[in-house]
Design a protein around this motif. Structure first.
Motif, short mmCIF file in Angstrom:
data_model
loop_
_atom_site.label_atom_id
_atom_site.label_comp_id
_atom_site.label_asym_id
_atom_site.label_seq_id
_atom_site.Cartn_x
_atom_site.Cartn_y
_atom_site.Cartn_z
N GLY A 23 -29.25 3.33 -87.72
CA GLY A 23 -28.13 4.67 -87.27
C GLY A 23 -26.87 3.79 -87.10
O GLY A 23 -26.57 2.84 -88.27
N GLY A 24 -25.77 3.64 -86.54
CA GLY A 24 -24.62 2.51 -86.59
C GLY A 24 -25.42 0.77 -86.28
O GLY A 24 -24.45 0.47 -86.01
N GLY A 25 -26.71 0.38 -85.90
CA GLY A 25 -26.57 -0.82 -85.83
C GLY A 25 -27.76 -1.95 -87.16
O GLY A 25 -28.50 -0.86 -86.90
N TRP A 26 -27.67 -2.72 -86.05
CA TRP A 26 -28.90 -3.64 -86.81
C TRP A 26 -29.89 -3.78 -85.29
O TRP A 26 -29.83 -4.44 -84.62
CB TRP A 26 -28.16 -4.92 -87.62
N GLU A 27 -31.28 -4.11 -86.17
CA GLU A 27 -32.21 -4.31 -85.23
C GLU A 27 -32.94 -6.05 -86.38
O GLU A 27 -33.37 -5.68 -87.16
CB GLU A 27 -33.33 -3.57 -85.41
N CYS A 28 -32.89 -6.73 -85.38
CA CYS A 28 -34.05 -8.10 -86.29
C CYS A 28 -35.29 -7.75 -86.52
O CYS A 28 -35.76 -6.93 -85.87
CB CYS A 28 -33.47 -9.02 -84.91
N ALA A 29 -35.21 -8.41 -87.40
CA ALA A 29 -36.89 -7.82 -88.28
C ALA A 29 -37.90 -8.35 -87.78
O ALA A 29 -39.74 -7.99 -87.45
CB ALA A 29 -36.64 -7.92 -90.41
N ALA A 30 -37.17 -9.74 -87.22
CA ALA A 30 -38.59 -10.37 -86.50
C ALA A 30 -39.02 -10.38 -85.60
O ALA A 30 -40.16 -10.18 -84.84
CB ALA A 30 -37.96 -12.42 -86.87
N CYS A 31 -37.73 -10.33 -84.54
CA CYS A 31 -38.37 -9.62 -83.20
C CYS A 31 -37.53 -8.54 -82.44
O CYS A 31 -38.16 -7.74 -81.36
CB CYS A 31 -37.32 -10.91 -82.26
N GLY A 32 -37.14 -7.26 -83.41
CA GLY A 32 -36.31 -6.42 -82.75
C GLY A 32 -35.14 -5.94 -82.04
O GLY A 32 -35.07 -5.45 -81.90
N TRP A 33 -34.61 -7.37 -81.57
CA TRP A 33 -33.33 -8.08 -80.91
C TRP A 33 -32.14 -6.75 -81.44
O TRP A 33 -31.97 -6.85 -83.03
CB TRP A 33 -33.44 -9.14 -81.03
N ARG A 34 -31.34 -5.96 -80.78
CA ARG A 34 -30.38 -5.30 -81.58
C ARG A 34 -29.29 -6.35 -81.62
O ARG A 34 -28.48 -7.30 -80.94
CB ARG A 34 -29.36 -3.91 -80.29
N TYR A 35 -28.69 -6.19 -83.13
CA TYR A 35 -27.87 -7.37 -83.87
C TYR A 35 -26.59 -6.85 -82.76
O TYR A 35 -25.87 -5.94 -82.17
CB TYR A 35 -27.91 -7.08 -85.06
N GLY A 36 -26.24 -8.38 -82.30
CA GLY A 36 -25.09 -8.40 -81.64
C GLY A 36 -24.93 -8.82 -80.13
O GLY A 36 -24.21 -8.84 -79.15
N ASP A 37 -26.39 -8.05 -79.22
CA ASP A 37 -26.50 -8.28 -78.46
C ASP A 37 -27.12 -9.45 -77.73
O ASP A 37 -27.16 -10.08 -78.51
CB ASP A 37 -27.43 -7.16 -77.75
N VAL A 38 -26.23 -10.29 -76.50
CA VAL A 38 -26.62 -11.98 -76.36
C VAL A 38 -27.64 -11.18 -75.05
O VAL A 38 -27.13 -10.67 -73.91
CB VAL A 38 -24.84 -12.12 -75.51
N PRO A 39 -28.62 -12.27 -75.37
CA PRO A 39 -29.07 -12.23 -73.36
C PRO A 39 -28.50 -12.34 -72.23
O PRO A 39 -27.60 -13.05 -72.49
CB PRO A 39 -30.49 -12.93 -73.78
N ASP A 40 -28.37 -11.82 -71.76
CA ASP A 40 -27.70 -12.88 -70.19
C ASP A 40 -28.10 -13.72 -70.03
O ASP A 40 -29.35 -14.21 -69.06
CB ASP A 40 -28.05 -11.67 -68.89
N ALA A 41 -27.11 -15.04 -69.81
CA ALA A 41 -27.18 -16.23 -69.83
C ALA A 41 -27.82 -17.07 -68.61
O ALA A 41 -28.25 -17.44 -67.85
CB ALA A 41 -26.51 -17.10 -69.89
N ASP A 42 -27.02 -15.17 -67.55
CA ASP A 42 -27.25 -15.76 -66.45
C ASP A 42 -28.67 -15.25 -65.27
O ASP A 42 -29.25 -15.55 -64.18
CB ASP A 42 -25.90 -14.72 -65.07
N LEU A 43 -29.03 -14.38 -66.13
CA LEU A 43 -30.80 -14.73 -65.92
C LEU A 43 -31.82 -15.22 -66.24
O LEU A 43 -31.65 -15.36 -67.10
CB LEU A 43 -30.74 -12.54 -66.46
N PRO A 44 -33.52 -15.43 -65.84
CA PRO A 44 -34.33 -15.56 -65.94
C PRO A 44 -34.91 -15.29 -67.79
O PRO A 44 -34.82 -14.55 -67.48
CB PRO A 44 -35.22 -16.60 -65.63
N ALA A 138 -40.34 -7.61 -73.84
CA ALA A 138 -39.33 -7.23 -72.14
C ALA A 138 -38.38 -7.31 -71.84
O ALA A 138 -38.43 -7.50 -71.29
CB ALA A 138 -40.31 -8.84 -72.06
N LEU A 139 -37.38 -8.10 -72.39
CA LEU A 139 -36.31 -7.78 -72.43
C LEU A 139 -35.54 -6.73 -72.12
O LEU A 139 -34.83 -6.55 -71.56
CB LEU A 139 -35.56 -8.66 -73.35
#
Length: 141
Positions: A23-44, A138-139
């Motif tokens: 679509g309009g974005g990239w997904e990592c081939a290794a883990c499937g994470w959407r490129y540009g998204d940042v895991p919330d540092a306040d959450l474990p 899981a995220l």
């Protein structure tokens, strides 16, 4: 249309550099994470239980951890061979499967049978990339 290639920069979750444009974005081939998204540092980060296979000489340790980076840093070993997603029940199942080659504790002789089992796990993917994918799933859940 899906396009594969280099990500614009490293994946923020696993550091991977390859991906697919969906679509309009990239997904990592290794883990499937959407490129540009940042895991919330306040959450474990989620705890992902893994069964690990570590080699030291001709011996393999089959253990389990919910924090594999910290656990593996504390164990003397030469090589991380594989991960399986699962906790203590899966670890105990593997210990029973390979009981005939147990050297003591969680250490087993690296026989052809154990090497074949590990090779099948490795065929699924690199251990750290698999762990990153499980973490990504899981995220997203």
């Amino acid at each position: 249309m899906v396009t594969s290639g280099a990500l614009p920069g490293p994946c923020m979750l696993c550091g991977g550099d390859r991906g697919s444009r969906v679509g309009g974005g990239w997904e990592c081939a290794a883990c499937g994470w959407r490129y540009g998204d940042v895991p919330d540092a306040d959450l474990p980060l989620p705890r992902i239980q893994v069964v690990y296979y570590l080699r030291f000489d001709r011996r393999v340790k089959i253990g389990t951890s919910a924090r594999p980076r910290q656990r593996l840093a504390a164990i003397w070993h030469e090589e991380l061979l594989a991960f399986e997603q699962g906790g203590r029940p899966l670890e105990q199942q593997r210990h029973r499967e390979f009981a005939g080659i147990r050297e003591g504790g969680e250490w087993f002789t690296l026989t052809d049978e154990l090497a074949t089992h590990i090779a099948a796990l490795r065929a699924v993917g690199d251990p750290w990339q698999l762990y990153a994918r499980w973490l990504s799933e899981a995220l997203r859940a």
